[in-house]
Design an enzyme around this catalytic site. Structure first.
Site, PDB file in Angstrom:
ATOM      1  N   ASN A 179      -7.265   3.893   9.079  1.00 20.97           N
ATOM      2  CA  ASN A 179      -6.973   3.134  10.295  1.00 20.97           C
ATOM      3  C   ASN A 179      -6.790   3.033  11.175  1.00 20.97           C
ATOM      4  O   ASN A 179      -6.561   1.267  12.233  1.00 20.97           O
ATOM      5  CB  ASN A 179      -5.502   2.649   9.431  1.00 20.97           C
ATOM      6  CG  ASN A 179      -5.040   3.777   9.425  1.00 20.97           C
ATOM      7  OD1 ASN A 179      -5.201   5.126   8.603  1.00 20.97           O
ATOM      8  ND2 ASN A 179      -3.464   4.040   9.849  1.00 20.97           N
ATOM      9  N   GLN A 235      -7.664   0.473   3.960  1.00 20.95           N
ATOM     10  CA  GLN A 235      -8.040  -0.560   4.828  1.00 20.95           C
ATOM     11  C   GLN A 235      -9.303  -0.599   4.780  1.00 20.95           C
ATOM     12  O   GLN A 235     -10.386  -1.103   5.614  1.00 20.95           O
ATOM     13  CB  GLN A 235      -8.275   0.402   6.620  1.00 20.95           C
ATOM     14  CG  GLN A 235      -7.464   1.110   7.070  1.00 20.95           C
ATOM     15  CD  GLN A 235      -7.031  -0.758   7.352  1.00 20.95           C
ATOM     16  OE1 GLN A 235      -7.112  -1.194   7.413  1.00 20.95           O
ATOM     17  NE2 GLN A 235      -5.051  -0.235   7.767  1.00 20.95           N
ATOM     18  N   GLY A 276       1.427  -1.772   0.153  1.00 17.56           N
ATOM     19  CA  GLY A 276      -0.032   0.001  -0.080  1.00 17.56           C
ATOM     20  C   GLY A 276       0.842   1.479   0.216  1.00 17.56           C
ATOM     21  O   GLY A 276       0.441   2.141  -0.408  1.00 17.56           O
ATOM     22  N   THR A 277       2.039   1.715   0.582  1.00 14.67           N
ATOM     23  CA  THR A 277       2.753   2.769   0.711  1.00 14.67           C
ATOM     24  C   THR A 277       3.337   2.910  -0.826  1.00 14.67           C
ATOM     25  O   THR A 277       3.395   3.639  -1.284  1.00 14.67           O
ATOM     26  CB  THR A 277       4.192   2.072   1.873  1.00 14.67           C
ATOM     27  OG1 THR A 277       3.009   1.775   3.138  1.00 14.67           O
ATOM     28  CG2 THR A 277       4.656   3.845   2.343  1.00 14.67           C
ATOM     29  N   THR A 334      11.211  -7.753 -11.810  1.00 10.75           N
ATOM     30  CA  THR A 334      10.203  -9.068 -11.898  1.00 10.75           C
ATOM     31  C   THR A 334       9.381  -8.983 -11.302  1.00 10.75           C
ATOM     32  O   THR A 334       9.594  -9.069 -10.074  1.00 10.75           O
ATOM     33  CB  THR A 334      11.772 -10.177 -11.491  1.00 10.75           C
ATOM     34  OG1 THR A 334      12.298 -10.415 -13.368  1.00 10.75           O
ATOM     35  CG2 THR A 334      10.292 -11.496 -12.202  1.00 10.75           C
ATOM     36  N   CYS A 354       5.243   5.858  22.000  1.00 13.05           N
ATOM     37  CA  CYS A 354       6.316   6.654  22.891  1.00 13.05           C
ATOM     38  C   CYS A 354       7.609   6.144  22.268  1.00 13.05           C
ATOM     39  O   CYS A 354       8.767   6.367  22.628  1.00 13.05           O
ATOM     40  CB  CYS A 354       6.251   6.966  24.791  1.00 13.05           C
ATOM     41  SG  CYS A 354       4.811   7.772  25.064  1.00 13.05           S
ATOM     42  N   SER A 375      -3.948  -2.601  -0.347  1.00 14.49           N
ATOM     43  CA  SER A 375      -2.932  -4.132  -0.072  1.00 14.49           C
ATOM     44  C   SER A 375      -2.927  -5.190   0.829  1.00 14.49           C
ATOM     45  O   SER A 375      -3.907  -5.894   0.588  1.00 14.49           O
ATOM     46  CB  SER A 375      -1.835  -3.093   0.951  1.00 14.49           C
ATOM     47  OG  SER A 375      -0.868  -3.738   2.596  1.00 14.49           O
ATOM     48  N   GLY A 376      -2.539  -6.004   0.397  1.00 15.85           N
ATOM     49  CA  GLY A 376      -2.620  -7.384  -0.018  1.00 15.85           C
ATOM     50  C   GLY A 376      -2.941  -7.439   1.495  1.00 15.85           C
ATOM     51  O   GLY A 376      -3.725  -8.422   2.121  1.00 15.85           O
ATOM     52  N   HIS A 377      -1.899  -7.419   2.386  1.00 14.93           N
ATOM     53  CA  HIS A 377      -1.510  -8.476   3.947  1.00 14.93           C
ATOM     54  C   HIS A 377      -3.080  -7.640   4.832  1.00 14.93           C
ATOM     55  O   HIS A 377      -3.274  -7.836   6.239  1.00 14.93           O
ATOM     56  CB  HIS A 377      -0.650  -7.702   4.553  1.00 14.93           C
ATOM     57  CG  HIS A 377      -0.267  -6.693   4.856  1.00 14.93           C
ATOM     58  ND1 HIS A 377       0.235  -7.013   6.131  1.00 14.93           N
ATOM     59  CD2 HIS A 377       0.412  -5.411   4.514  1.00 14.93           C
ATOM     60  CE1 HIS A 377       0.446  -5.553   6.224  1.00 14.93           C
ATOM     61  NE2 HIS A 377       0.551  -4.202   4.843  1.00 14.93           N
TER      62      HIS A 377
HETATM   63  N1  PLP Z   1      -2.480   3.237   4.344  1.00 15.59           N
HETATM   64  C1  PLP Z   1      -3.045   2.727   4.905  1.00 15.59           C
HETATM   65  C2  PLP Z   1      -5.055   3.522   5.449  1.00 15.59           C
HETATM   66  C3  PLP Z   1      -2.985   1.831   5.708  1.00 15.59           C
HETATM   67  O1  PLP Z   1      -3.561   1.521   6.892  1.00 15.59           O
HETATM   68  C4  PLP Z   1      -1.331   0.995   5.507  1.00 15.59           C
HETATM   69  C5  PLP Z   1      -0.576   0.802   5.810  1.00 15.59           C
HETATM   70  O2  PLP Z   1      -0.986   0.356   7.861  1.00 15.59           O
HETATM   71  C6  PLP Z   1      -1.031   1.735   4.547  1.00 15.59           C
HETATM   72  C7  PLP Z   1      -1.523   2.443   3.357  1.00 15.59           C
HETATM   73  C8  PLP Z   1       0.467   0.750   3.512  1.00 15.59           C
HETATM   74  O3  PLP Z   1       0.256  -0.265   3.613  1.00 15.59           O
HETATM   75  P1  PLP Z   1       1.211  -1.447   3.007  1.00 15.59           P
HETATM   76  O4  PLP Z   1       1.497  -1.691   4.867  1.00 15.59           O
HETATM   77  O5  PLP Z   1       1.133  -2.206   2.559  1.00 15.59           O
HETATM   78  O6  PLP Z   1       2.789  -0.306   2.654  1.00 15.59           O
END
Ligand code: PLP
Length: 399
Positions: free
Chosen positions: A156, A184, A76-77, A242, A330, A204-206
């Protein structure tokens, strides 16, 4: 560790999820016998290519897109980075202004901050007390220079669902592209990119029982966007390298499972979530529910408990085998409370005492009962040693 029946009680599905057995099974052949490079021309590689393309079809079907509009990423990032930087640089000739919200994930916020250092300008829209973006404020923020509006589908931390269709309509009325971080939302909010007016979407798959390090960016046909990773011609020359074939196959299997019966899944998960919220309010005083009362993800319960630190709650829950999360970090070197909670206007001291419980397929009602047994004791114990807490009311003395 005082585990529940000898196993951890996992209530952090927004952080990540386990992989479903069907996902692991779908990936297995691509981790062993089908190891051909999908770009190779011989017959042996055909199975790898087929795995990737069938996953692309599954992702497309899950969001109402065409397979040619789906591009695989490493999460996702990366999808967020690509959407925002790619659109910004490809459309620089038209303008240099981006509109986003103050409660986006850091994958969006830090990307926007970096773009500001490259000469772009960004408006970070405020949200209301429930974490909602007001479409009218989107309209007010748009200028002749605006090239992109990026607002997440669901948050999230507090689970608030945004009025995406209303926001995209406004962006389009002004000829501006619309991106949404749906990381999310997939599996919880039905997504149709056409009906919702989405030009770019990150997933994002996970987060939906697929493999870590996998994701995708939906890019509407005809959208002007720069390639993200330069190199070979993979992903139609826009995202070189790849392909992670087993990961992509797992992502495809996971998104199909996650979207086949969203309503049924939500009903099951929301029943547990509602029991958590009711049970916590029935047994603990001086707290608030963060996020929207109804427009929220079915799996999210985010509380602020007064007079206690979120991290201390986590440590004591962990000692009982319960995995949860807080907006007060923290340990990561900063004692800054969550930017999301602060944006909703709650006082920093309340933001510090936050607890996020995100439920999912790892949970049963039995887990909820266990949480409701443990959490009130944990809060009580922390308040007893908190210098901020008022003395607890004494039981009236008998005459
Ligand atoms: N965007 C949101 C709203 C998320 O909650 C997250 C992960 O916590 C991400 C992006 C990032 O996804 P990834 O962990 O696949 O890089």
């Amino acid at each position: 560790m005082n585990d529940h029946a000898g196993r951890p009680v996992y209530m952090d599905h927004a952080a990540t999820t386990f992989m479903k057995p069907e996902v692991v099974a779908a990936m297995a052949p691509y981790l062993s016998e089908h190891y051909g490079n999908p770009s190779s021309l011989y017959r042996f590689s055909r199975e790898s290519r087929r795995g990737v393309e069938s996953a692309r079809e599954r992702v497309a079907a899950a969001i109402g897109a065409n397979p040619a509009e789906v591009f695989f990423t490493a999460g996702g990032t990366e999808a967020d980075n690509w959407a925002i930087k790619g659109v910004a640089f490809a459309n620089r000739g038209r303008g240099n202004h981006i509109v986003t919200s103050a409660i986006e994930h850091h994958a969006v916020l830090h990307t926007c901050e970096w773009l500001e250092r490259q000469g772009f300008s960004v408006t970070y829209l405020p949200v209301d007390g429930f974490g909602r973006v007001d479409p009218e404020q989107v309209e007010e923020a748009i200028t002749d220079e605006t090239i992109l509006v990026s607002v997440m589908a669901a948050n999230n931390e507090i689970g608030t669902i945004q009025p995406i269709a209303g926001i995209s309509r406004i962006a389009h009325d002004h000829g501006v592209l619309f991106h949404t971080d749906a990381v999310q939302a997939i599996g919880a909010v039905p997504i149709d990119v056409d009906a919702m007016g989405i030009d770019l979407l990150s997933l994002s798959g996970h987060k939906f029982y697929g493999p870590k390090g996998t994701g995708a960016l939906y890019i509407r046909e005809g959208t002007r966007i720069e390639p993200f990773i330069h190199g070979g011609g993979q992903e139609r020359g826009l995202r070189a390298g790849t392909e992670n074939v087993p990961g992509i196959v797992g992502l495809g299997q996971a998104i199909e499972l996650a979207t086949v019966d969203i309503e049924g899944h939500n009903r099951r998960i929301a029943a547990m979530r509602d029991r958590v919220i009711r049970g916590v309010f029935d047994s603990i005083l001086d707290l608030r529910l963060n996020g929207h009362p109804t427009e929220r993800l079915p799996n999210n319960a985010n509380f602020s408990f007064r007079y206690v630190e979120g991290e201390a709650i986590l440590l004591l829950l962990d000692a009982h085998g319960i995995c949860a999360s807080t907006g007060s970090a923290c340990s990561s070197g900063s004692s800054e409370p969550s930017h999301v909670l602060l944006a909703t206007g709650i006082p920093p001291e309340d933001a510090h005492g936050s607890l996020r419980l995100t439920l999912g397929d790892a949970n049963t009602m039995d887990d909820i009962d266990y949480l409701l047994e443990v959490l009130p004791e944990v809060i009580e114990r922390l308040r007893r040693i908190s210098p901020l807490a008022p003395p607890s009311p004494r039981a009236p003395e008998a005459d």
